[in-house]
Design an enzyme around this catalytic site. Structure first.
Site, PDB file in Angstrom:
ATOM      1  N   LYS A 192      31.360  28.811   1.519  1.00  0.00           N
ATOM      2  CA  LYS A 192      31.729  27.393   1.607  1.00  0.00           C
ATOM      3  C   LYS A 192      33.167  27.257   2.063  1.00  0.00           C
ATOM      4  CE  LYS A 192      33.998  25.094  -1.017  1.00  0.00           C
ATOM      5  NZ  LYS A 192      34.770  24.425  -2.085  1.00  0.00           N
ATOM      6  N   ARG A 211       0.804  -1.233   0.000  1.00  0.00           N
ATOM      7  CA  ARG A 211       0.000   0.000   0.000  1.00  0.00           C
ATOM      8  C   ARG A 211       0.834   1.279   0.000  1.00  0.00           C
ATOM      9  NH1 ARG A 211      -4.016  -0.035   4.672  1.00  0.00           N
ATOM     10  NH2 ARG A 211      -2.919  -1.849   5.502  1.00  0.00           N
ATOM     11  N   GLU A 269      -6.842 -14.414  14.385  1.00  0.00           N
ATOM     12  CA  GLU A 269      -6.715 -13.425  13.314  1.00  0.00           C
ATOM     13  C   GLU A 269      -8.092 -13.078  12.750  1.00  0.00           C
ATOM     14  OE1 GLU A 269      -3.760 -11.872  12.477  1.00  0.00           O
ATOM     15  OE2 GLU A 269      -3.189 -12.940  14.283  1.00  0.00           O
ATOM     16  N   ARG A 321      41.144  47.064 -14.076  1.00  0.00           N
ATOM     17  CA  ARG A 321      40.023  47.087 -15.011  1.00  0.00           C
ATOM     18  C   ARG A 321      40.364  48.087 -16.103  1.00  0.00           C
ATOM     19  NH1 ARG A 321      36.978  50.088 -10.269  1.00  0.00           N
ATOM     20  NH2 ARG A 321      37.545  52.200 -10.814  1.00  0.00           N
TER      21      ARG A 321
HETATM   22  C1  UD1 Z   1       0.038  -9.364  12.679  1.00  0.00           C
HETATM   23  C2  UD1 Z   1      -0.548 -10.303  13.716  1.00  0.00           C
HETATM   24  C3  UD1 Z   1      -1.850  -9.703  14.255  1.00  0.00           C
HETATM   25  C4  UD1 Z   1      -1.575  -8.327  14.830  1.00  0.00           C
HETATM   26  C5  UD1 Z   1      -0.916  -7.438  13.782  1.00  0.00           C
HETATM   27  C6  UD1 Z   1      -0.498  -6.145  14.411  1.00  0.00           C
HETATM   28  C7  UD1 Z   1       0.110 -12.507  12.955  1.00  0.00           C
HETATM   29  C8  UD1 Z   1      -0.313 -13.762  12.300  1.00  0.00           C
HETATM   30  N1  UD1 Z   1      -0.814 -11.569  13.084  1.00  0.00           N
HETATM   31  O1  UD1 Z   1      -0.899  -9.228  11.623  1.00  0.00           O
HETATM   32  O2  UD1 Z   1      -2.378 -10.551  15.277  1.00  0.00           O
HETATM   33  O3  UD1 Z   1      -2.796  -7.750  15.291  1.00  0.00           O
HETATM   34  O4  UD1 Z   1       0.267  -8.079  13.265  1.00  0.00           O
HETATM   35  O5  UD1 Z   1      -0.058  -5.274  13.411  1.00  0.00           O
HETATM   36  O6  UD1 Z   1       1.243 -12.388  13.371  1.00  0.00           O
HETATM   37  N2  UD1 Z   1       6.253  -9.926   8.179  1.00  0.00           N
HETATM   38  C9  UD1 Z   1       7.377 -10.632   7.801  1.00  0.00           C
HETATM   39  N3  UD1 Z   1       7.232 -11.769   7.120  1.00  0.00           N
HETATM   40  C10 UD1 Z   1       6.019 -12.287   6.802  1.00  0.00           C
HETATM   41  C11 UD1 Z   1       4.868 -11.567   7.182  1.00  0.00           C
HETATM   42  C12 UD1 Z   1       5.015 -10.394   7.872  1.00  0.00           C
HETATM   43  O7  UD1 Z   1       8.492 -10.216   8.091  1.00  0.00           O
HETATM   44  O8  UD1 Z   1       5.977 -13.351   6.167  1.00  0.00           O
HETATM   45  C13 UD1 Z   1       6.422  -8.690   8.920  1.00  0.00           C
HETATM   46  C14 UD1 Z   1       5.852  -7.489   8.218  1.00  0.00           C
HETATM   47  O9  UD1 Z   1       6.823  -6.879   7.407  1.00  0.00           O
HETATM   48  C15 UD1 Z   1       5.450  -6.617   9.374  1.00  0.00           C
HETATM   49  C16 UD1 Z   1       5.087  -7.603  10.477  1.00  0.00           C
HETATM   50  O10 UD1 Z   1       5.690  -8.821  10.114  1.00  0.00           O
HETATM   51  O11 UD1 Z   1       6.548  -5.837   9.827  1.00  0.00           O
HETATM   52  C17 UD1 Z   1       3.586  -7.791  10.630  1.00  0.00           C
HETATM   53  O12 UD1 Z   1       3.049  -8.227   9.412  1.00  0.00           O
HETATM   54  P1  UD1 Z   1       1.635  -7.744   8.900  1.00  0.00           P
HETATM   55  O13 UD1 Z   1       1.315  -8.467   7.656  1.00  0.00           O
HETATM   56  O14 UD1 Z   1       1.570  -6.280   8.926  1.00  0.00           O
HETATM   57  O15 UD1 Z   1       0.703  -8.206  10.088  1.00  0.00           O
HETATM   58  P2  UD1 Z   1      -0.438  -9.283  10.071  1.00  0.00           P
HETATM   59  O16 UD1 Z   1       0.128 -10.633   9.779  1.00  0.00           O
HETATM   60  O17 UD1 Z   1      -1.511  -8.789   9.242  1.00  0.00           O
END
Ligand code: UD1
Ligand code: CA
Length: 484
Positions: A376, A24, A175, A465
């Site tokens: 500078k 996004r 979730e 000059r």
């Molecule tokens: C997650 C939590 C949810 C919580 C929310 C808070 C899980 C399954 N769910 O949601 O309960 O309310 O965060 O914001 O954990 N990321 C990775 N690798 C991945 C997926 C995500 O590094 O494969 C990182 C993302 O970059 C981010 C963070 O993990 O920094 C959270 O991921 P995001 O997809 O925003 O959160 P949700 O899984 O939707």
């Protein structure tokens, strides 16, 4: 000594999840490298992890991993965090599975998100204390609109209204996409931050599966495992939504930026700094102010800036890496950027409007730099003045020198830079070119419009000059009459 050793607690190891795509943001820059308050989102999280005395700091990278890892090299006052690559990204549990092999068993693992930049060090310390080396501690918050978040499911009262909602023991995180209608009504959500003993986490991560609505490995499933294993789960609930606010879009990034800036502005004002309007103030580095500093609207401060007592900064100035001594006045629309070399401005100096001070500008007390003057890598002695449309580059300018409108140092021959030395009390007229290397002797005068290529003796008048000539009764050429 760090906090964890001070308190004789177990060491804290931090994992920062930063592998997600950030669709996004609609940007080619990895999300966690977008800047908040002048610093990458994930760098804020690393700073906080460092502040609480994190022993190991692991960043899980995936989308844009090479770029993220390069950007974070040396970010911890010279040190680099550990990286665990997650390819492809199969969920937060899968992310942790990549990180856990880097961590020993004797610590508490603190899980953070690279896109949640304003988490507070005290909150994290409290969460680690709740974990106490034997419990799973979740950071939670109650929100008006829990859509999209994992819900905190407690033993009793999940549907019994707000108070019961936060009393029963925590049983699971569900979730959004897996939640029943009743569970969706729960307003206490998981923030994405937890503290958990490493040895427990390691065993639980090995048990994760992806049998859920999204086909992902959910880190949040470990809450269910803890319940089954009889490990206590505690929810540490906070009220301050800003601390757990994530960045998913340019609009959210801008909202957090304003919130952060307001916080910084309030902090400065509480120290006595007078900001004309805290809503029109941007600090993207550090700003140290002595007493009675006044800052007008729309100023931006970057890098390390310090302002002495009674300094006044006019509207619309951009100031980076500079030390401004007491009583100096910076008039509107002035740009100062010291970069690595820094800029120093002496006591009582007057700069601008529309001045430009570049790296290595060292101005003494009571120096005046006026509109459209660029300085500078030059030192100006006390009381020197360059008030209009001038350039001073690679110059050493004595005290009380008056440097005329439109005059420049020709410091660059196309290959090398050369110095110009102007002695004390020299008067350089308007529209002069001083071709470096050159020395103008103390007390000398350079006539307006001169191009000076040879050094001059102290006390002399030097003019270079063409001699002026006038022709009497000169008739100007006439234009030919227009044809139709
Ligand atoms: C997650 C939590 C949810 C919580 C929310 C808070 C899980 C399954 N769910 O949601 O309960 O309310 O965060 O914001 O954990 N990321 C990775 N690798 C991945 C997926 C995500 O590094 O494969 C990182 C993302 O970059 C981010 C963070 O993990 O920094 C959270 O991921 P995001 O997809 O925003 O959160 P949700 O899984 O939707
Ligand atoms: Ca997700």
């Amino acid at each position: 000594m760090n906090q964890s050793t001070q308190d004789n607690q177990e060491p804290v190891d931090v994992v920062i999840m930063a592998a997600g795509k950030g669709t996004r943001m609609k940007s080619s820059l990895p999300k966690v490298l977008h800047r908040l308050g002048g610093r990458a989102l994930v760098a804020h999280v690393i700073d906080t992890a460092t502040r609480i005395g994190g022993r190991h700091i692991v960043v899980v990278t995936g989308h844009g991993a090479p770029e993220v890892e390069a950007a974070l090299a040396g970010t911890m006052s010279g040190a680099t965090p550990l990286f665990a690559r997650q390819m492809p990204q199969l969920g937060t549990g899968h992310a942790m599975q990549q990180a856990i092999p880097l961590l020993p068993d004797d610590g508490t693992v603190l899980v953070l998100s690279g896109d949640v930049p304003l988490i507070d060090a005290d909150t994290l310390r409290a969460l680690v204390a709740e974990s106490a080396g034997r419990r799973l501690a979740l950071l939670t918050i109650r929100v008006a609109d829990p859509k999209g978040y994992g819900r905190i499911v407690r033993v009793q009262g999940a549907t019994d209204g707000a108070d019961a909602e936060s009393e029963g023991e925590v049983q699971a995180i569900v979730e959004e996409k897996d939640a029943s209608e009743a569970q969706r009504a729960i307003r206490e959500i998981y923030s994405g931050v937890m503290a958990v003993p490493a040895r427990l986490l390691r065993a639980w991560l090995a048990r994760l599966d992806n049998h859920n609505a999204q086909g992902e490995y959910y880190l949040t499933d470990i809450v269910g495992f803890a319940t089954v294993d009889g490990v206590p789960v505690v929810a540490h609930r906070i009220e301050d939504a800003l601390q757990v606010a994530g960045v998913n879009s340019p609009s959210q990034l801008a909202a957090l930026e304003r919130a952060l800036q307001l916080r910084r502005a309030e902090q400065l004002m509480s120290q006595g700094v007078r900001l004309a309007d805290p809503a029109r103030f941007d600090l993207r580095g550090t700003l140290v102010c002595e007493s009675d500093v006044e800052i007008d609207v729309n100023c931006v401060f970057e890098g390390a800036v310090s302002l002495g007592a009674d300094v006044r900064i006019g509207a619309n100035c951009v100031i980076a890496n500079a030390r401004i001594e007491s009583g100096a006045v910076i008039h509107p629309f002035t740009h100062i950027d010291g970069e690595q070399a820094g800029v120093t401005i002496g006591a009582g100096a007057r700069i601008g409007p529309f001045a430009r001070l570049r790296p290595g500008a060292r101005l003494g007390a009571e120096v005046h730099i006026g509109n459209f003057v660029e300085v500078k890598n030059s030192t100006l002695g006390n009381g020197a003045k360059a008030n209009h449309l001038a350039y001073l580059g690679d110059a050493t300018v004595g005290q009380r020198v008056n440097y005329g409108a439109g005059s420049i140092t020709a410091n660059y021959d196309g290959a090398n830079k050369h110095r110009t030395i102007i002695g004390d009390d020299v008067h350089v007229g308007s529209n002069c070119v001083l071709v470096a290397p050159i020395t103008i002797g103390a007390g000398g005068t350079v006539g307006g419009g001169s191009t000076i290529t040879k050094s001059t003796e102290p006390g002399t008048l030097t003019v270079s000059r063409a001699r002026q000539a006038s022709f009497a009764d000169w008739e100007r050429p006439q234009k030919a009459p227009k044809k139709d």
